[in-house]
Write an enzyme that holds these catalytic residues in place. Structure first.
Site, mmCIF file in Angstrom:
data_model
loop_
_atom_site.group_PDB
_atom_site.id
_atom_site.type_symbol
_atom_site.label_atom_id
_atom_site.label_comp_id
_atom_site.label_asym_id
_atom_site.label_seq_id
_atom_site.Cartn_x
_atom_site.Cartn_y
_atom_site.Cartn_z
ATOM 1 N N TYR A 59 32.361 -2.379 29.881
ATOM 2 C CA TYR A 59 33.186 -2.940 30.952
ATOM 3 C C TYR A 59 34.409 -2.039 31.159
ATOM 4 O O TYR A 59 35.222 -1.842 30.259
ATOM 5 C CB TYR A 59 33.667 -4.348 30.616
ATOM 6 N N SER A 60 34.507 -1.512 32.345
ATOM 7 C CA SER A 60 35.570 -0.553 32.677
ATOM 8 C C SER A 60 35.612 0.607 31.691
ATOM 9 O O SER A 60 36.652 1.224 31.467
ATOM 10 C CB SER A 60 36.949 -1.232 32.737
#
Length: 325
Positions: A59-60
């Site tokens: 995530y990111s």
């Protein structure tokens, strides 16, 4: 806040898990909130009694773990009162070994996640997907070693066919390795294929079900007619539900919205209440990008849907092709 056991373990978790894919860096996805916008929402969750937080290294590209770790340190009531979950599998670099479930990648990934989260251990370490390119014995032994080293307390899995999950559980048992205690799968009112095999299997095995996308990326929250940035740019969501809602799915949402109006509650609250009543489900993973969304999730804990409402919510469902694996 209600608290339940995490699968067959003795660990207690809040019945709502805060998912943090929405927090990290808008450079990764334009709908992701940057750190300053994320922190108040994490603080709100903590103040509401949520102790269970789910993230992933991908995530990111690590920024989600960093944002969550800093916020929990600043706002939390101490590490021992928190239950932090993260995941491993997806690419974290360009090299051929910067992905998957090989021993090399797992051992590197857990150390990197711990560094980003600013903690010595995670409570739940999950395989984000099944890795068909790595022998399951290699994966399971490496995960067992992560637990034995004190870097994770428990293990979980996510989104795979039931036969693969059964094979992994059997292999872990046969070798005396640490067993998975959770399944994070794709499950909501318009995607119920997990009811065929995976959820009955989890109930039988004492595996806690912690569904992702409980509101179908907003389609069950009264947002299906609104053009949002996420709807236009989230290609994964389009793969799951299509760029246009199917007639069958639209009928399910129509029923949800009508029943929610009759009951005087938002559709999101009713959709989550339905999920919370399903067998095996212990804590839906809820993404929150606005303060009011958390309120609906918490309010769902107080809703007990009568059997006739559940039947009406479910009656128009049509089988789907498998998605999200």
């Amino acid at each position: 806040m209600q608290y339940v056991h995490l699968g067959c373990s003795g660990l207690k978790i809040s019945r709502i898990c805060l998912g943090t894919m929405t927090y990290g860096s808008s450079q990764w996805r334009p709908w992701v909130l940057d750190e300053d916008a994320s922190r108040p929402l994490i603080k709100q969750a903590l103040e509401a009694g949520i102790n269970f937080f789910d993230t992933a290294d991908m995530y990111s590209l690590g920024a989600s773990e960093e944002v969550l770790g800093r916020a929990l340190k600043d706002f939390g009531a101490g590490r021992e009162k928190l239950v932090i979950a993260t995941k491993v599998f997806y690419p974290m670099g360009e090299g051929p070994n910067a992905r998957g479930l090989s021993r090399k990648h797992i051992l590197a990934a857990i150390d990197a996640s711990l560094h980003r989260l600013g903690t010595d251990y995670v409570d739940l370490y999950q395989i984000h997907r099944f890795d068909a390119e790595t022998p399951i014995e290699e994966t399971l032994e490496a995960l067992h070693d992560v637990v034995r080293a004190g870097k994770a307390r428990y293990l979980g899995a996510s989104s795979m066919p039931a036969w693969q999950f059964a094979k992994m559980l059997y292999t872990a048992d046969a070798h005396g390795w640490t067993r998975f205690i959770t399944m994070q799968n794709h499950y909501n009112l318009i995607y119920r294929e997990e009811e065929r095999e995976m959820i009955p299997f989890c109930v039988d095995q004492g595996i806690g079900v912690i569904p992702w996308s409980p509101l179908a990326r907003g389609l069950l929250a009264g947002k299906r007619r609104t053009k949002t940035l996420r709807a236009e740019t989230d290609t994964y969501s389009q793969q799951l539900y299509g760029e246009q809602m199917s007639d069958a799915d639209a009928q399910v949402v129509d029923s949800l919205e009508a029943l929610a109006r009759e009951a005087g509650m938002p559709p999101a609250r009713m959709a989550l209440a339905w999920l919370l009543q399903k067998p095996g489900v212990i804590a839906p993973i809820v993404g929150v990008s606005k303060p009011g969304q958390l309120g609906d999730a918490l309010a769902a804990l107080e809703v007990a849907l009568p059997p006739e409402t559940v039947a009406r919510l479910e009656e128009r469902y049509q089988p789907h092709s498998v998605a999200g694996i």
